[in-house]
Design a protein around this motif. Structure first.
Motif, PDB file in Angstrom:
ATOM      1  N   PHE A 249      58.937  19.370  20.313  1.00  0.00           N
ATOM      2  CA  PHE A 249      57.922  18.722  21.202  1.00  0.00           C
ATOM      3  C   PHE A 249      58.923  18.361  22.432  1.00  0.00           C
ATOM      4  O   PHE A 249      58.109  18.612  23.766  1.00  0.00           O
ATOM      5  CB  PHE A 249      57.351  17.539  20.594  1.00  0.00           C
ATOM      6  N   LEU A 250      59.843  17.437  22.385  1.00  0.00           N
ATOM      7  CA  LEU A 250      60.417  16.803  23.573  1.00  0.00           C
ATOM      8  C   LEU A 250      60.955  17.846  24.461  1.00  0.00           C
ATOM      9  O   LEU A 250      61.193  17.629  25.628  1.00  0.00           O
ATOM     10  CB  LEU A 250      61.508  15.912  23.084  1.00  0.00           C
ATOM     11  N   GLY A 251      61.696  19.098  23.951  1.00  0.00           N
ATOM     12  CA  GLY A 251      62.189  20.190  24.667  1.00  0.00           C
ATOM     13  C   GLY A 251      60.796  21.028  25.439  1.00  0.00           C
ATOM     14  O   GLY A 251      61.209  21.148  26.439  1.00  0.00           O
ATOM     15  N   ALA A 252      59.646  20.999  24.797  1.00  0.00           N
ATOM     16  CA  ALA A 252      58.712  21.553  25.594  1.00  0.00           C
ATOM     17  C   ALA A 252      58.024  20.614  26.810  1.00  0.00           C
ATOM     18  O   ALA A 252      57.951  20.867  27.808  1.00  0.00           O
ATOM     19  CB  ALA A 252      57.412  21.824  24.533  1.00  0.00           C
ATOM     20  N   LEU A 253      58.238  19.290  26.371  1.00  0.00           N
ATOM     21  CA  LEU A 253      57.736  18.198  27.329  1.00  0.00           C
ATOM     22  C   LEU A 253      58.705  18.221  28.675  1.00  0.00           C
ATOM     23  O   LEU A 253      58.319  18.125  29.646  1.00  0.00           O
ATOM     24  CB  LEU A 253      57.632  16.750  26.717  1.00  0.00           C
ATOM     25  N   GLU A 254      59.967  18.361  28.310  1.00  0.00           N
ATOM     26  CA  GLU A 254      60.981  18.323  29.450  1.00  0.00           C
ATOM     27  C   GLU A 254      60.745  19.676  30.453  1.00  0.00           C
ATOM     28  O   GLU A 254      60.851  19.478  31.514  1.00  0.00           O
ATOM     29  CB  GLU A 254      62.370  18.325  28.886  1.00  0.00           C
TER      30      GLU A 254
END
Length: 722
Positions: free
Chosen positions: A488-493
């Motif tokens: 999720f955090l990778g996608a959000l970045e």
């Protein structure tokens, strides 16, 4: 249920008794954001009376030097500051802001920390861009012409086959009242996060900033989001002015702030070169980004843009691609449970399933912790009262769904079971509450079941071996949680162009949905820089009838009131031609100011709450002295529309129309809400068009160009079945 069965009957079956690209804008540091937050609080709560131009004050609440000089703030001494005393006192004669709700505790605490930290100066507001050779059509208005010219210039740079797919958003209206760079950055981030939570496309979609360093106007190609695809088809495409609706059309139908500027050359060119060729259902050149973020992540738009079906079984089969029952039967899931969580009031279990795009998490929530709802009595066979479903989208972000015990989709969770700490009323709404809460993806937790069961002997009243198979070791569970969080955090970045430093949707949506609206705020939203003359306007007779009188006496109104009357205020002030959201699902009632028929819509039972077997008829009465024309539409619990009485039906003065003309409707045993909507006018009007599709609520749409000379009144009766 009434209208589902009626549709079957009119098709000829037997009568059964009817049932019912990022610009290089640097990320703000947290200290700067904290200062921006305090400035925002003082702007929205205090600026109306305490600004440099006001005669009633000796300081400017947004000028820290002024606050200190007037001894309103004592840097480093929060308790000794007059500001803290007047916002925390219980004395209504002293408390500020006067005659308005007290500041929430968290806002008071932010002000306290700011003063205690030395009362640092606030960041400067972004300067409003100038417009060269302003058109007469925009005289006295701030920002509107700037945005329209930016859009027109951007359109003219596009390839012809791309133009019709570009859509625009803006937060430029915030500059009228004042906004810092940090505030604008949060608006941009919230918009980027929102659109990427509303797509099944694999690649993250970037916003394009089209107005340079000001960075308040954004463009997006809706093909990259999949919003260009038709989701609803006209029931009679031969007669319809538009044969189908795409996802962006659904958004336009709900938008309350649309305005046309007929005397503007810029708007005229934009209409010819962009709006008409794009074939949008409503010719609105751009949307406010704060409205979009606050509305598109809530039902009905969230469910329809994402095509979320009415049951969990359909969701798992058609959207997620998981056979949950089969996976559970073969113990191919990972389960954990907690006694206390940040959302649920009671014990809560969560199950993780492997899914095509990552993971699918399903919570099982309870209404208490005792009896059969004590998870330790049987941690294998769980029977909750509802739950939250979270599933990875193809781009790595998450989709959300709320359901009751029977697996039926919910718009909101009951506050007795789950609460949203960011919402003023604490109601968990799908999916806004979920997106704001899951700011880093799936929340990590420690399972309490396996550690408790492992140490116990056998013969527990349930299968211990099965419990240990379903509830993994904490290390394994934590590894899965980390895997999902990292995804999720990778996608959000990728979406934001950098790691997220602060969750943007909380401040943006709370400001839009919950901040009280004062005169200066609504004037700014209208594009009017000077709000002083507005007080007299809102005292006039035509505005007092709208319930907007508080704005004339330094009072406040709520957002829903402002949305409801925005188009009529625009019309009365002559600011342009409002695009009335007549066919918005979220706007069940509409009455043009001072015009239109006087009608009564009710049932023969005189109530809106019914039980299975009740027999009713629908009554529409013309209370006026002139003939009127009506159109009656029914909407089922699943959002399906049906024409009950066609447009053109005439009612004489005092006449009452009954539906059905003979017999009654028999209410079937099904819970939920159905709606009966009557459209009426003093003149005959063109019938609306019904649009229907799969996993998307029907829309009944009127061609506004055909009804401008004959204002239509819309009134809706809610039918609720026990």
């Amino acid at each position: 249920m009434i209208f589902t069965v009626y549709r079957t009957w009119i098709r000829g079956l037997c009568w059964v008794g009817m049932s019912a690209c990022w610009a290089t804008v640097a990320s703000a540091d947290l200290d700067s954001i904290a200062l921006t937050e305090v400035k925002g609080i003082l702007r929205s709560r205090c600026l109306e009376c305490h600004r440099a131009e006001a005669s009633s004050t000796d300081f400017d609440v947004l000028d820290v030097e002024s606050l200190i000089k007037s001894k309103t703030v004592a840097p480093g001494d929060a308790d000794g500051s007059a500001l803290m005393r007047v916002i925390t006192t219980d004395d209504p004669e002293v408390r500020m802001p006067q005659d308005l709700p007290a500041l929430p505790a968290e806002e008071i605490e932010k002000i306290r920390r700011w003063i205690a930290g030395g009362a640092k100066a606030f960041p400067e507001d972004v300067q409003r861009p100038e417009v060269q050779q302003q058109e007469d059509a925009f005289a006295g208005l701030v920002g509107v012409e700037y945005v329209l010219k930016q859009i027109l210039a951007h359109q003219r740079k596009q390839k012809p086959d791309h133009q019709r797919y570009i859509r625009y958003f803006s937060c430029n209206h915030l500059l009228t009242r004042g906004a810092t760079r940090d505030e604008l950055n949060l608006q941009r981030d919230a918009l980027a996060k929102t659109i990427n939570h509303l797509t099944y496309e694999r690649d993250p979609v970037e916003l394009e900033i089209i107005d340079g360093e000001t960075a308040t106007v954004f463009a997006v190609d809706i093909r990259k989001l999949g919003w260009h695809a038709d989701v609803l088809k006209a029931s009679d495409s031969f007669l319809a002015t538009k044969s189908s609706l795409d996802k962006y059309d659904l958004i336009l139908l709900e938008y309350p702030y649309g305005i046309g500027y007929e005397d503007s050359e810029t708007y005229d060119r934009l209409e010819r070169e962009f709006l008409k060729p794009s074939e949008m259902v409503r010719q609105i050149p751009y949307l406010r980004s704060d409205w979009f973020c606050s509305t598109a992540l809530q039902p009905v738009l969230y469910h329809d843009i994402m095509g979320l079906p009415h049951t969990v079984s359909e969701l798992e089969r058609d959207i997620i691609g998981v056979d949950a029952d089969e996976e559970l039967h073969h113990e191919r899931i990972h389960r954990g449970a907690v006694i206390l969580s940040g959302v649920s009031r009671n014990n809560r279990a969560a199950e993780r399933y492997s899914a095509p795009h990552g993971a699918y998490w399903k919570s099982i929530d309870y209404s208490s912790n005792v009896g059969s709802e004590n998870i330790f009595r049987d941690p294998v066979d769980l029977h909750g009262v509802g739950g939250e479903m979270i599933f990875n989208l193809p781009n790595g972000l998450q989709g959300y769904y709320l359901a009751d015990a029977a697996g039926n989709r919910l718009d909101a969770g009951p506050t007795a079971i789950v609460t949203d700490k960011f919402a003023e009323d604490k109601v968990v709404r799908n999916a806004l509450s979920c997106v704001r809460c899951h700011d880093k993806g799936i929340k990590p937790f420690k399972d309490v079941v396996r550690p408790a069961i492992e140490s116990l002997p056998g013969h527990l009243g349930f299968n211990k071996k099965q419990v240990l198979a379903l509830y993994p070791e904490q290390d394994e569970l934590s590894a899965l949680l980390k895997k999902d969080t990292d995804r999720f955090l990778g996608a959000l970045e990728k979406v934001l162009g950098r790691p997220q430093s602060i969750e943007p949707l909380v401040p943006v949506t709370r400001r839009y949905l919950e901040d009280p609206l004062l005169l200066g705020t609504v004037a700014g939203e209208l594009g009017l820089e000077d709000s002083e003359d507005m007080a007299a306007v809102f005292r006039s007779r035509q505005f007092t009838s709208l319930g907007l009188l508080p704005l004339a006496s330094k009072g406040a109104i709520r957002r829903d009131t402002w949305e409801d009357y925005f188009d009529q205020v625009v019309h009365q002030l002559g600011l342009g031609k409002p695009v009335v959201p007549l066919d918005a699902i979220s706007r069940r009632n509409y009455a043009p100011l001072g015009v239109g028929p006087d009608i009564t819509l009710t049932t023969t039972r005189g109530t809106r709450l019914f039980g299975a077997g009740d027999k009713i008829a629908i009554l529409v009465k013309n209370n006026g002295k002139l003939p009127i024309f009506i159109e009656l539409i029914g909407t089922s619990t699943r959002g399906e529309n049906i024409v009950l009485v066609p447009a053109g039906t005439k009612l004489s003065p005092g006449q009452e129309h009954r539906f059905p003309e003979e017999g009654t409707l028999t209410v079937k045993a099904a819970t939920g809400q159905e709606f009966i909507t009557v459209f009426s006018s003093d003149q005959s009007f063109v019938a609306g068009t019904r649009y229907h599709g799969k996993h998307t609520a029907d829309r009944y749409v009127h061609d506004l160009s055909t009804i401008n000379t004959a204002p239509i009144v819309k009134k809706t009766l809610v039918i609720e079945t026990r």
